[in-house]
Scaffold this active site. Structure first.
Site, mmCIF file in Angstrom:
data_model
loop_
_atom_site.group_PDB
_atom_site.id
_atom_site.type_symbol
_atom_site.label_atom_id
_atom_site.label_comp_id
_atom_site.label_asym_id
_atom_site.label_seq_id
_atom_site.Cartn_x
_atom_site.Cartn_y
_atom_site.Cartn_z
ATOM 1 N N SER A 123 0.822 -1.207 0.000
ATOM 2 C CA SER A 123 0.000 0.000 0.000
ATOM 3 C C SER A 123 0.854 1.255 0.000
ATOM 4 O O SER A 123 0.316 2.347 -0.140
ATOM 5 C CB SER A 123 -0.967 -0.001 1.187
ATOM 6 N N HIS A 144 -3.490 -3.758 -5.561
ATOM 7 C CA HIS A 144 -3.721 -3.264 -4.203
ATOM 8 C C HIS A 144 -5.176 -3.441 -3.781
ATOM 9 O O HIS A 144 -6.061 -2.694 -4.224
ATOM 10 C CB HIS A 144 -3.299 -1.787 -4.121
ATOM 11 N N GLU A 156 -6.684 -1.279 -6.730
ATOM 12 C CA GLU A 156 -5.856 -0.350 -7.506
ATOM 13 C C GLU A 156 -4.820 -1.183 -8.268
ATOM 14 O O GLU A 156 -4.060 -1.936 -7.648
ATOM 15 C CB GLU A 156 -5.142 0.642 -6.580
ATOM 16 N N ASN A 194 -4.822 6.431 -0.829
ATOM 17 C CA ASN A 194 -4.067 6.917 0.325
ATOM 18 C C ASN A 194 -3.497 8.315 0.110
ATOM 19 O O ASN A 194 -3.066 8.965 1.053
ATOM 20 C CB ASN A 194 -2.953 5.937 0.690
#
Ligand code: NAI
Length: 507
Positions: A123, A144, A156, A194
């Site tokens: 991540s 991800h 992702e 993120n």
């Protein structure tokens, strides 16, 4: 490009929380799955957790018993990678360390068939850095998943500098075949979710640092007014401050200390104190037995006005005026308004534009000025956050609060910070999203899908920008920038260009 066929054997390395979830997803889609870990106990636990999770779904009537059992039978715990040499898709979910992951990729390259795709669930690490020195870096890609992998919709698909486009497309199609929403991302700090989510936490902590309101009030505002599933403080408590702080730090460091991602001293203190959130019994809030659940500081009931005046046709004012119309006489003033507002006994209630109420009251020579914050839907919001100018008379404020309360709204008075909490947070999320699109990290469509499915935001950020009006977002950012004079609030050039050109992200 099509997905890997269900005949493909899948190897998952790392049988912890993520690896076992990913193995479950792949097996449920029909693949034979090998599950490996340096710890035999972890493999055993992982397989048991998958079986328990699938059988629980059967007991809830969500999964056919035969399908659950055949899925369980397709998962094989192994103790050496060589046992998975038929696998042509490997997904690693091991410890988040570049050196350890790279060593694993070297081993996978020499163990699996040449055409195997090697995917990482990292991540925070760069996919490009993971592939350096490998003989087939073009076969490596990020895949991800989000936690818990069986439930969270988003994947992702992250391309490093060397990743072959066909490899990324195959993994994308595979994720879709496994029932996920997939998005393409170019490897960059935090990928989409993120990165774009950083202001959600950061702006709330800035407002708290200015002591404008209590965390429970800010959480209630973000939940009830802006439609986020959780407020920022309760979400950080849920994620764990150690984890959340580490992600912020990693994005900040990876962006060479860009102040936009500056970590907060407040959160650093919580981590230092071991107040990590729910898991440690205490974070921003107290979760220990007997602790009093946090509540927003709603204003106590006041007397409201019988008559109000609506100046102008701004949509949020019109929606609020309609609600006030149920309890008061609303006089709709015709003609062009010099200030669009709801006037209540001489006080003017106006939508926040990024300026403080105090500044706006001075600039417009209107002392009794009160700003209200952004809401997803003013026609149904149960709550409204307002801030009066320092010049505002307390009787005028009381009357505005009382009138809003009569229309059924909970009212929260917060200190007069620029952009309040909702507008500044949403504007900064939009800004971050626009920056990623501009840099070619992801398309506007994929950024929006990632935030809707990876974090359950009520709107994709760029869809939200289109709805609010890009020019309004840019104006708010410029005012924040002017107010704080920090590079943090600089507007993404693409956002400004859209505003000037009158264009939307999704035409
Ligand atoms: P975890 O700690 O639950 O599991 C990691 C597993 O990997 C452990 O069982 C450990 O024994 C094993 N392991 C460590 N080194 C190994 C090696 N060299 N070879 C084989 N197995 C090894 O960790 P978690 O939470 O499942 O995370 C794994 C990966 O997924 C990390 O890269 C993390 O960044 C990523 N991730 C985590 C998310 C989360 O919310 N926990 C969300 C998305 C990604």
């Amino acid at each position: 490009m099509s997905a890997v066929s269900v005949q493909t054997d899948v190897l998952v390395v790392g049988a912890g929380a993520m690896g076992s979830g990913i193995a479950q997803v792949a097996a449920l889609a029909g693949h034979r799955v090998f599950l490996a870990d340096t710890s035999a106990e972890a493999v055993e636990k992982g397989c048991a957790a998958i079986a328990a999770s699938l059988r629980e779904q059967v007991s809830k009537g969500r999964l056919d018993a035969a399908r659950a059992e055949s899925t369980i039978a397709r998962i094989h715990g192994i103790d050496k990678l060589a046992d998975a040499r038929t696998a042509t898709l490997a997904i690693e979910a091991i410890v988040e360390r570049l050196d350890v992951k790279r060593a694993l990729f070297f081993e996978l390259e020499s163990t699996l068939p040449e055409q195997a795709i090697l995917a990482s669930n990292t991540s925070s690490l760069s996919i490009t850095a993971l592939t350096a020195g490998l003989s087939r870096p073009e076969r490596v890609v990020g895949m991800h998943f989000f936690n818990p992998a069986p439930r969270m919709k988003l994947v992702e698909v992250v391309s490093g500098l060397a990743t072959d486009a066909d490899v990324a497309d195959t993994v994308f199609a595979t994720a879709v075949a496994w029932g996920k929403v997939a998005v393409h991302v170019v490897s960059s700090p935090g990928f989409i979710v993120n990165r774009v989510a950083r202001p959600f936490y950061a702006e709330a902590q800035r407002v708290l640092a200015e002591r404008a309101a209590k965390p429970a009030t800010l959480d209630a505002a973000m939940r009830d007014c802006c439609g986020f599933p959780m407020g920022p403080f309760e979400l950080m408590d849920f994620i764990g401050h150690d984890v959340n702080f580490a992600v912020t730090r990693s994005v900040f460091d990876a962006c060479f200390g860009d102040r936009r991602y500056e970590p907060s001293l407040f959160q650093q203190e919580l981590v230092a104190a071991g107040r990590l959130g729910r898991k440690s019994g205490r974070g921003v809030y107290d979760y220990r037995a007997g602790a009093i659940p946090p509540r927003p500081e709603d204003e106590s009931p006041r007397e409201g006005a019988e008559r109000v005046r609506l100046h102008g046709a701004e949509p949020s004012l019109c929606a609020l005026a309609d609600r006030l119309g149920a309890v008061a006489v609303v006089e709709r003033m015709g003609g062009a308004a010099s200030r669009e507002s709801i006037e209540i006994e001489g006080a003017h209630l106006v939508p926040c534009d990024g300026r403080t109420a105090t500044r706006r009251a001075a600039e417009e020579d209107c002392p009794n000025l009160i700003v209200f914050d952004l809401c997803l839907d003013y026609a149904s919001t149960p709550r409204l956050v307002i801030a009066p100018a320092d010049q505002c008379a307390s009787a005028a404020l009381d009357c505005v609060v009382g009138t809003l309360q009569r229309a059924g709204l909970a009212v929260n008075l917060i200190d007069d910070v620029a952009g309040l909490i909702g507008l500044r947070t949403v504007a900064m999320i939009i800004n971050e999203a626009a920056g990623l699109v501009q840099a070619g990290v992801a398309t506007a469509h994929d950024v929006d899908a990632a935030m809707r499915y990876g974090t359950n935001y009520p709107r994709g950020p760029l869809e939200w920008a289109d709805e609010l009006g890009v020019a309004r977002v840019v104006a708010a950012l410029d005012r924040l920038n002017e107010h704080y004079r920090e590079e943090r609030y600089r507007c993404a050039p693409l956002l400004r260009r859209k505003a000037i050109g009158g264009r939307k992200f999704h035409e």
